[in-house]
Design a protein around this motif. Structure first.
Motif, PDB file in Angstrom:
ATOM      1  N   ASP A  68    -132.095  18.980   8.903  1.00 12.29           N
ATOM      2  CA  ASP A  68    -133.324  18.447   9.150  1.00 12.29           C
ATOM      3  C   ASP A  68    -134.212  19.457  10.262  1.00 12.29           C
ATOM      4  OD1 ASP A  68    -132.066  18.230  11.455  1.00 12.29           O
ATOM      5  OD2 ASP A  68    -132.172  16.078  12.087  1.00 12.29           O
ATOM      6  N   GLY A  69    -133.579  20.555  10.185  1.00 13.04           N
ATOM      7  CA  GLY A  69    -134.481  21.628  11.092  1.00 13.04           C
ATOM      8  C   GLY A  69    -134.075  21.777  12.460  1.00 13.04           C
ATOM      9  N   THR A  70    -133.168  20.937  13.029  1.00 13.72           N
ATOM     10  CA  THR A  70    -132.820  20.887  14.287  1.00 13.72           C
ATOM     11  C   THR A  70    -131.907  21.988  14.512  1.00 13.72           C
ATOM     12  OG1 THR A  70    -132.811  18.331  14.437  1.00 13.72           O
ATOM     13  CG2 THR A  70    -131.437  19.615  16.073  1.00 13.72           C
ATOM     14  N   ILE A  71    -131.969  22.656  15.769  1.00  7.06           N
ATOM     15  CA  ILE A  71    -131.421  23.870  16.225  1.00  7.06           C
ATOM     16  C   ILE A  71    -130.110  23.455  17.050  1.00  7.06           C
ATOM     17  CG2 ILE A  71    -131.412  26.209  17.292  1.00  7.06           C
ATOM     18  CD1 ILE A  71    -132.598  26.192  14.722  1.00  7.06           C
ATOM     19  N   ILE A  72    -129.011  23.816  16.609  1.00  5.48           N
ATOM     20  CA  ILE A  72    -127.839  23.663  17.514  1.00  5.48           C
ATOM     21  C   ILE A  72    -127.346  24.820  18.109  1.00  5.48           C
ATOM     22  CG2 ILE A  72    -125.485  22.698  17.469  1.00  5.48           C
ATOM     23  CD1 ILE A  72    -126.097  21.126  14.811  1.00  5.48           C
ATOM     24  N   PRO A  73    -127.327  24.992  19.392  1.00  6.65           N
ATOM     25  CA  PRO A  73    -126.985  26.167  20.100  1.00  6.65           C
ATOM     26  C   PRO A  73    -125.564  26.415  20.038  1.00  6.65           C
ATOM     27  CG  PRO A  73    -127.668  24.547  21.615  1.00  6.65           C
ATOM     28  CD  PRO A  73    -128.144  23.856  20.416  1.00  6.65           C
ATOM     29  N   ILE A  74    -125.087  27.697  19.888  1.00  5.94           N
ATOM     30  CA  ILE A  74    -123.772  27.872  19.974  1.00  5.94           C
ATOM     31  C   ILE A  74    -123.568  29.101  20.705  1.00  5.94           C
ATOM     32  CG2 ILE A  74    -121.796  28.620  18.467  1.00  5.94           C
ATOM     33  CD1 ILE A  74    -122.404  25.995  17.815  1.00  5.94           C
ATOM     34  N   THR A  75    -122.712  29.022  21.823  1.00  2.00           N
ATOM     35  CA  THR A  75    -122.497  30.087  22.820  1.00  2.00           C
ATOM     36  C   THR A  75    -121.264  30.814  22.310  1.00  2.00           C
ATOM     37  OG1 THR A  75    -121.227  28.680  24.392  1.00  2.00           O
ATOM     38  CG2 THR A  75    -123.591  28.706  24.544  1.00  2.00           C
ATOM     39  N   ASP A  76    -121.069  31.946  23.132  1.00  2.00           N
ATOM     40  CA  ASP A  76    -119.947  32.671  22.939  1.00  2.00           C
ATOM     41  C   ASP A  76    -118.598  31.870  23.397  1.00  2.00           C
ATOM     42  OD1 ASP A  76    -121.249  34.829  21.599  1.00  2.00           O
ATOM     43  OD2 ASP A  76    -121.590  35.951  23.562  1.00  2.00           O
ATOM     44  N   ASP A  77    -118.940  31.175  24.575  1.00  2.00           N
ATOM     45  CA  ASP A  77    -117.771  30.497  24.933  1.00  2.00           C
ATOM     46  C   ASP A  77    -117.253  29.451  24.154  1.00  2.00           C
ATOM     47  OD1 ASP A  77    -116.044  29.806  27.181  1.00  2.00           O
ATOM     48  OD2 ASP A  77    -117.133  27.816  27.054  1.00  2.00           O
ATOM     49  N   ASP A  78    -118.206  28.718  23.144  1.00  2.00           N
ATOM     50  CA  ASP A  78    -117.924  28.173  22.277  1.00  2.00           C
ATOM     51  C   ASP A  78    -116.757  28.614  20.999  1.00  2.00           C
ATOM     52  OD1 ASP A  78    -119.455  25.755  23.322  1.00  2.00           O
ATOM     53  OD2 ASP A  78    -121.159  26.422  22.100  1.00  2.00           O
ATOM     54  N   LEU A  79    -117.347  29.830  20.901  1.00  2.00           N
ATOM     55  CA  LEU A  79    -116.624  30.599  19.753  1.00  2.00           C
ATOM     56  C   LEU A  79    -115.360  31.023  20.432  1.00  2.00           C
ATOM     57  CD1 LEU A  79    -119.476  32.640  18.223  1.00  2.00           C
ATOM     58  CD2 LEU A  79    -118.451  30.476  17.424  1.00  2.00           C
ATOM     59  N   SER A  80    -115.074  31.420  21.669  1.00  2.00           N
ATOM     60  CA  SER A  80    -113.898  31.795  22.094  1.00  2.00           C
ATOM     61  C   SER A  80    -112.979  30.774  22.141  1.00  2.00           C
ATOM     62  CB  SER A  80    -114.034  32.346  23.736  1.00  2.00           C
ATOM     63  OG  SER A  80    -114.543  31.026  24.326  1.00  2.00           O
ATOM     64  N   HIS A  81    -113.010  29.392  21.864  1.00  2.00           N
ATOM     65  CA  HIS A  81    -111.967  28.556  21.900  1.00  2.00           C
ATOM     66  C   HIS A  81    -111.693  28.244  20.281  1.00  2.00           C
ATOM     67  CE1 HIS A  81    -113.973  27.964  25.885  1.00  2.00           C
ATOM     68  NE2 HIS A  81    -112.447  27.603  26.307  1.00  2.00           N
ATOM     69  N   LEU A  82    -112.047  28.974  19.546  1.00  2.00           N
ATOM     70  CA  LEU A  82    -111.635  28.659  18.010  1.00  2.00           C
ATOM     71  C   LEU A  82    -110.328  29.014  17.715  1.00  2.00           C
ATOM     72  CD1 LEU A  82    -114.785  29.886  15.952  1.00  2.00           C
ATOM     73  CD2 LEU A  82    -114.270  27.391  16.193  1.00  2.00           C
ATOM     74  N   PRO A  83    -109.523  28.049  16.928  1.00  2.00           N
ATOM     75  CA  PRO A  83    -108.187  28.620  16.769  1.00  2.00           C
ATOM     76  C   PRO A  83    -108.059  29.729  15.720  1.00  2.00           C
ATOM     77  CG  PRO A  83    -108.643  26.714  15.349  1.00  2.00           C
ATOM     78  CD  PRO A  83    -110.010  27.062  16.411  1.00  2.00           C
ATOM     79  N   LEU A  84    -108.356  30.979  16.302  1.00  2.00           N
ATOM     80  CA  LEU A  84    -108.409  32.291  15.579  1.00  2.00           C
ATOM     81  C   LEU A  84    -107.283  33.243  15.771  1.00  2.00           C
ATOM     82  CD1 LEU A  84    -110.120  33.291  13.188  1.00  2.00           C
ATOM     83  CD2 LEU A  84    -111.337  34.460  15.005  1.00  2.00           C
ATOM     84  N   PRO A  85    -106.053  32.884  15.507  1.00  2.00           N
ATOM     85  CA  PRO A  85    -104.917  33.841  15.645  1.00  2.00           C
ATOM     86  C   PRO A  85    -104.998  35.316  15.273  1.00  2.00           C
ATOM     87  CG  PRO A  85    -104.305  32.437  13.653  1.00  2.00           C
ATOM     88  CD  PRO A  85    -105.730  31.916  14.181  1.00  2.00           C
TER      89      PRO A  85
END
Length: 339
Positions: A68-85
């Motif tokens: 719908d055009g809404t922008i959802i902000p994503i921070t580096d801190d959000d990405l650092s908690h991803l389960p990426l072994p």
């Protein structure tokens, strides 16, 4: 070569510290956008559309645009908690034959350099294991904020890694092939084979970018205030009305470019040549057949003679047996006494 990523290869319980370096480089000539009137550089500035002002790089973050055009902000801190072994590890998950990898999946290429002396032994072990098995390693790794798929193989004395697209990123070739029934004749295939044989093979090291060379000449001429060199006329093309004629012409041109006899044997002559060869073989076949027949007759005659001999022998044996029986009967018969 400058490394773009530092980490390790996970090979079972073995960890190999490595550095990732680019295996390829682009030699393409790039241009700047300029103002055509005064050659002034055209530059892009980043503006915030809400505040209508230019922003600096430190003010720029990430955001995901919803449907719908809404922008959802994503921070580096959000990405650092991803389960990426695989954040700092190239994790080998399987070893497969190289022909299992579809070339459509191939992406960027990298060299994996051993990081320090302790990595030399396990690095060499993995390299030699790949050589002996004639397989490639399939691995997962993370680069530039996303997990990727890779293929490790041996190149010289080094291990190279090709980035691979995920299988669901490769489109199926639906609607690409012709949707009409086409019949290809054997004569057309023969000429296509002749063209392929004439073109032969090529050493890829001999190939170069002719367009880039010509572009460099244009730039050098312009820089020296000279007129750019004339461009040769492109080869005339058009619709293929007669495929056979086009194939024959292609074979002739290919032979001429290689300094060979440009004569193309027409298909009727090839057929005639085949008939001549067949005709030459026919007398030989007839002669062989006559010899076989003569040998057969001789064998039959020999067989008849042998059969006749066997029959005569049987008759002789029967006569001898009859004579012997008569003689025995005479001996055993009682003599008549005279009164």
């Amino acid at each position: 070569m400058r490394s773009i990523w530092n980490g390790a290869i996970s090979f079972g319980l073995v960890s190999i510290p490595i550095k990732l370096v680019n295996a390829t480089e682009s030699h393409a000539i790039s241009f700047r956008q300029v103002h055509a009137e005064d050659n002034g550089r055209i530059r892009y500035r980043k503006f915030c559309e809400l505040e209508d002002r230019e922003v600096t790089q430190s003010e720029i973050g990430k955001g995901y645009e919803d449907a719908d055009g809404t922008i959802i902000p994503i921070t580096d801190d959000d990405l650092s908690h991803l389960p990426l072994p695989t954040a700092r590890t190239i994790e080998i998950v399987a070893f497969v034959p190289a022909d299992r990898i579809d070339p459509l999946q191939m992406d960027a290429a990298y060299y994996l350099a051993a990081s320090g002396a302790p990595a030399a032994k396990p690095y060499t072990l993995l390299r030699e294991a790949l050589k002996r098995s004639h397989k490639v390693a399939i691995a997962k790794y993370a680069l530039r904020g996303r997990e990727r798929l890779g293929m490790l193989r041996v190149v010289g004395d080094a291990i190279a890694m090709h980035g691979l697209l995920w299988p669901d990123e490769v489109r199926a070739p639906e609607g690409v092939a012709p949707d009409v029934d086409v019949t290809v004749r054997d004569k057309e295939l023969d000429l296509a084979d002749a063209l392929m044989d004439t073109l032969g093979e090529v050493d890829l090291a001999d190939l170069h970018d002719e367009y880039r060379t010509a572009l460099e000449e244009v730039i050098a001429a312009k820089a020296a205030g000279e007129a750019p060199p004339e461009t040769p006329e492109p080869a005339t093309g058009g619709k293929v009305l007669d495929l056979m004629a086009a194939l024959e012409k292609s074979v002739r041109a290919a032979k001429e470019s290689r300094g060979e006899d440009a004569e193309v044997t027409p298909m009727p002559q090839r057929a005639a040549a085949k008939k001549t060869a067949t005709a030459k073989k026919a007398p030989a076949r007839k002669t062989a057949a006559k010899k076989a027949a003569a040998n057969g007759k001789t064998a039959a005659a020999n067989g008849k003679t042998a059969a006749a001999g066997k029959t005569a022998a049987k008759k002789t044996a029967a006569t001898a047996k009859g004579t012997a029986k008569k003689a025995t009967a005479r001996k055993t018969a009682p003599r008549k006494r005279t009164a």
